[in-house]
Design a protein around this motif. Structure first.
Motif, PDB file in Angstrom:
ATOM      1  N   SER A  34       0.926  -1.357   0.079  1.00 43.60           N
ATOM      2  CA  SER A  34      -0.065  -0.002  -0.038  1.00 43.60           C
ATOM      3  C   SER A  34       0.834   1.295  -0.049  1.00 43.60           C
ATOM      4  N   ASN A  35       0.342   2.410  -0.412  1.00 47.80           N
ATOM      5  CA  ASN A  35       0.992   3.503  -0.310  1.00 47.80           C
ATOM      6  C   ASN A  35       1.520   3.863   1.187  1.00 47.80           C
ATOM      7  N   SER A  41       4.249   6.603  -5.669  1.00 50.09           N
ATOM      8  CA  SER A  41       2.957   6.277  -5.063  1.00 50.09           C
ATOM      9  C   SER A  41       1.971   5.193  -5.981  1.00 50.09           C
ATOM     10  N   ILE A  62      -1.644   4.676  -7.437  1.00 49.79           N
ATOM     11  CA  ILE A  62      -3.026   5.149  -7.636  1.00 49.79           C
ATOM     12  C   ILE A  62      -3.681   4.397  -8.810  1.00 49.79           C
ATOM     13  N   TRP A  71     -10.074   7.814  -5.828  1.00 50.58           N
ATOM     14  CA  TRP A  71      -8.803   7.729  -6.345  1.00 50.58           C
ATOM     15  C   TRP A  71      -7.997   9.101  -6.178  1.00 50.58           C
ATOM     16  N   GLU A 105      -6.757   9.586  -2.837  1.00 53.87           N
ATOM     17  CA  GLU A 105      -5.506   8.845  -2.399  1.00 53.87           C
ATOM     18  C   GLU A 105      -4.226   9.665  -2.953  1.00 53.87           C
ATOM     19  N   LYS A 150      -3.465  12.464  -0.730  1.00 50.21           N
ATOM     20  CA  LYS A 150      -2.884  11.702   0.672  1.00 50.21           C
ATOM     21  C   LYS A 150      -1.459  11.524   0.294  1.00 50.21           C
TER      22      LYS A 150
END
Length: 85
Positions: A18-19, A42, A44, A51, A54, A57
């Motif tokens: 995950s990120n 990252s 996406i 999305w 994210e 973030k």
């Protein structure tokens, strides 16, 4: 110097990292090295729910590289969210 990235699937439970995990790994390596040795991409998934949140973030919270993104969907099946309309 190294770059840590991931590979998304349409189902996030299949993601390699995950990120948040990518960011934590980068921090751990760089803290241990005492310098900036590991950069991080990252992950996406355009057109999937949330999305853009994210993306925000990844930039604001995880400080992941925002010039390059990995967006492959699910390599084992046709994507439910094709990039081309």
């Amino acid at each position: 110097m190294a770059l840590l990235s991931g590979a998304p699937f349409d189902d996030p439970s299949w993601w390699l990292l995950s990120n948040e995990q990518i960011a934590k790994a980068r921090e751990m390596v760089n803290d241990f090295a005492g310098s900036r040795r590991l950069l991080a991409h990252s992950v996406i998934t355009p057109k999937q729910p949330g999305w853009m949140d994210e993306v925000d973030k990844a930039i604001a919270v995880y400080n992941l590289i925002h010039g390059s993104r990995t967006t492959i969907g699910d390599p084992l099946a046709p994507s439910k969210f094709p990039l081309a309309a």
